[in-house]
Design an enzyme around this catalytic site. Sequence first.
Site, PDB file in Angstrom:
ATOM      1  N   GLU A 148     -11.243  -9.872  26.648  1.00 25.75           N
ATOM      2  CA  GLU A 148     -12.391  -9.800  24.793  1.00 25.75           C
ATOM      3  C   GLU A 148     -11.896  -9.205  24.002  1.00 25.75           C
ATOM      4  O   GLU A 148     -12.716  -8.417  23.119  1.00 25.75           O
ATOM      5  CB  GLU A 148     -13.747  -9.327  25.694  1.00 25.75           C
ATOM      6  N   HIS A 193     -17.332  -1.448  22.991  1.00 27.95           N
ATOM      7  CA  HIS A 193     -17.863  -2.567  23.046  1.00 27.95           C
ATOM      8  C   HIS A 193     -18.132  -2.647  24.679  1.00 27.95           C
ATOM      9  O   HIS A 193     -17.355  -1.871  25.268  1.00 27.95           O
ATOM     10  CB  HIS A 193     -17.050  -4.213  23.073  1.00 27.95           C
ATOM     11  N   HIS A 242     -21.396  -2.557  27.670  1.00 30.53           N
ATOM     12  CA  HIS A 242     -22.185  -3.299  29.325  1.00 30.53           C
ATOM     13  C   HIS A 242     -23.254  -1.971  29.501  1.00 30.53           C
ATOM     14  O   HIS A 242     -24.288  -2.299  30.373  1.00 30.53           O
ATOM     15  CB  HIS A 242     -22.041  -3.729  30.352  1.00 30.53           C
ATOM     16  N   HIS A 280     -25.770  -9.445  27.931  1.00 32.14           N
ATOM     17  CA  HIS A 280     -23.744  -9.058  28.422  1.00 32.14           C
ATOM     18  C   HIS A 280     -23.589  -7.826  28.188  1.00 32.14           C
ATOM     19  O   HIS A 280     -23.286  -6.671  28.080  1.00 32.14           O
ATOM     20  CB  HIS A 280     -23.361  -9.531  27.159  1.00 32.14           C
TER      21      HIS A 280
HETATM   22 ZN    ZN Z   1     -18.284  -7.930  27.314  1.00 31.54          ZN
END
Ligand code: ZN
Length: 238
Positions: free
Chosen positions: A77, A96, A98, A166
């Site tokens: 990603e 980034h 989760h 996500h």
């Molecule tokens: Zn991710």
Amino acid sequence: MNRLEFIVEELVTANRILANEGIVDSFGHVSARHPDKPQHYLLSRARAPERIERDDIVEFGLDGSAIDERGRAPYLERFIHGAIYEQRPDVHAVVHNHSPSVIPFGVTGKKLKPLLHMCASIGHEVPIWDSRDKFGDTTLLVSDMAMGRDLAGLLGARPATLMRGHGATVVGRSVRHAVFIAVYLEVGAKLQMQAMAMGDIKFLSPGEVDKITARVNDYTLNRAWENWARRAGREMQA
Ligand SMILES: [Zn+2]
């Protein structure tokens, strides 16, 4: 220590902090724009954030191609990072993650907004990027530049966006700033769920958000950073 060495150490500390504060687990990542080459960024090889060392940090072009890979496999990603640096010259770090409390907001459409002064930096209202709108059924992972650019487009000039089913992506003017917002995004989401269970919420007003955000300076960021860094077994760099 030169600027590059400083940023690499900051990234190692950022990874350890985000893991220690429960913002990332074995997954999730944080990058920084290269201090001398604005068209490049720095991001760890694919590894759990808690385990990352200086030698794991790889330099990438904005399209996600590694400059000096040396057998270090990249995160799938990584396109999230390059696409945002490409669109936002003001951004110097991207997180980034989760983290668990942000997920319910991404799937219910319930608006995530700041209700606590420390959370003003998450922005007036956190938008939700849904990969399915444009890309249909996928793994939900941002696996190419087209998906990264679509995410960056929804983010616009904001500090954070949720990603349906996500997680979230957060940006900042420095590594310390992005980590600060990522931590308080999780704190704010958790508090909002608790407050929702009790009744109607009086959120911060748009004017309050603007005034508080304008006051988030290096003093604020460094105070949090020193504490979080030590808690994660790292020293704060001067
Ligand atoms: Zn991710």
